[in-house]
Design an enzyme around this catalytic site. Sequence first.
Site, mmCIF file in Angstrom:
data_model
loop_
_atom_site.group_PDB
_atom_site.id
_atom_site.type_symbol
_atom_site.label_atom_id
_atom_site.label_comp_id
_atom_site.label_asym_id
_atom_site.label_seq_id
_atom_site.Cartn_x
_atom_site.Cartn_y
_atom_site.Cartn_z
ATOM 1 N N ALA A 14 0.827 -1.364 -0.031
ATOM 2 C CA ALA A 14 0.090 -0.127 -0.019
ATOM 3 C C ALA A 14 0.904 1.478 -0.037
ATOM 4 C CB ALA A 14 -0.887 0.071 1.135
ATOM 5 N N THR A 18 -0.239 5.397 -1.607
ATOM 6 C CA THR A 18 -0.644 6.317 -0.917
ATOM 7 C C THR A 18 -0.290 7.616 -1.403
ATOM 8 O OG1 THR A 18 1.259 6.098 0.470
ATOM 9 C CG2 THR A 18 -0.694 4.951 1.293
ATOM 10 N N PHE A 25 -4.597 0.324 4.388
ATOM 11 C CA PHE A 25 -5.478 -0.286 5.048
ATOM 12 C C PHE A 25 -5.294 -0.446 6.635
ATOM 13 C CE2 PHE A 25 -6.292 -1.870 0.942
ATOM 14 C CZ PHE A 25 -7.601 -1.862 0.880
ATOM 15 N N ARG A 26 -3.970 -0.514 6.971
ATOM 16 C CA ARG A 26 -3.822 -0.663 8.369
ATOM 17 C C ARG A 26 -2.994 0.280 8.876
ATOM 18 N NH1 ARG A 26 -2.176 -5.276 5.654
ATOM 19 N NH2 ARG A 26 -3.333 -7.102 6.251
ATOM 20 N N GLN A 74 0.980 -6.411 -3.678
ATOM 21 C CA GLN A 74 -0.266 -6.646 -2.988
ATOM 22 C C GLN A 74 -1.312 -5.909 -3.292
ATOM 23 O OE1 GLN A 74 2.015 -8.304 1.067
ATOM 24 N NE2 GLN A 74 0.691 -6.491 1.277
ATOM 25 N N HIS A 94 -3.171 -10.191 -4.930
ATOM 26 C CA HIS A 94 -4.709 -9.808 -4.684
ATOM 27 C C HIS A 94 -5.612 -9.594 -5.951
ATOM 28 C CE1 HIS A 94 -3.359 -10.682 -0.496
ATOM 29 N NE2 HIS A 94 -2.795 -9.448 -0.230
ATOM 30 N N CYS A 102 -12.136 -14.728 -18.790
ATOM 31 C CA CYS A 102 -13.109 -15.475 -19.236
ATOM 32 C C CYS A 102 -13.013 -16.893 -18.772
ATOM 33 C CB CYS A 102 -13.212 -15.295 -20.800
ATOM 34 S SG CYS A 102 -14.495 -16.748 -21.523
ATOM 35 N N CYS A 105 -12.635 -19.509 -22.018
ATOM 36 C CA CYS A 105 -11.325 -19.425 -23.152
ATOM 37 C C CYS A 105 -10.330 -19.019 -22.432
ATOM 38 C CB CYS A 105 -11.678 -18.647 -24.253
ATOM 39 S SG CYS A 105 -11.975 -16.853 -23.933
#
Length: 143
Positions: A14, A18, A25-26, A74, A94, A102, A105
């Site tokens: 992350a 930023t 997130f943390r 990540q 992630h 698809c 295919c």
Amino acid sequence: MIREAKCIVVHTGAGISTSAGIPDFRGPNGVWTLEKQGKKSDTTMTFESAQPTITHMALVAMVEARIIQMIISQNVDGLHLRSGLLRENLAELHGNVFMERCEKCGKEFLRDSAVATVGLKRTGNRCSNGGARGNCRYICSIL
């Protein structure tokens, strides 16, 4: 040490995004930190409007100079690809909110807007590759 290395792999999280306005997130004002406090992030930045940072661009330059061979990320924000990094030099652990595949295919699609779901779920889009017409799913890269 870097000049003598045979293979350099960079792992990003992350912090690289930023400065582009994408919240972490943390951290103290991170999405999950605020959620635990019953608050929401006040960011107005969207994945669609975020732009690659100088750090993203420096990593691309190092890949192009063959100093770095692979970037493992990540992040789901798509900024590595938008910086010009080739998919062959990127593993998105992630996934990427702009990528789907698809299930019939295997064709991958890089979309202009973020898909509506994550976690290998169907996105609601259909494959436009020939006659496959399969359902598309959010995807994650595998090393």
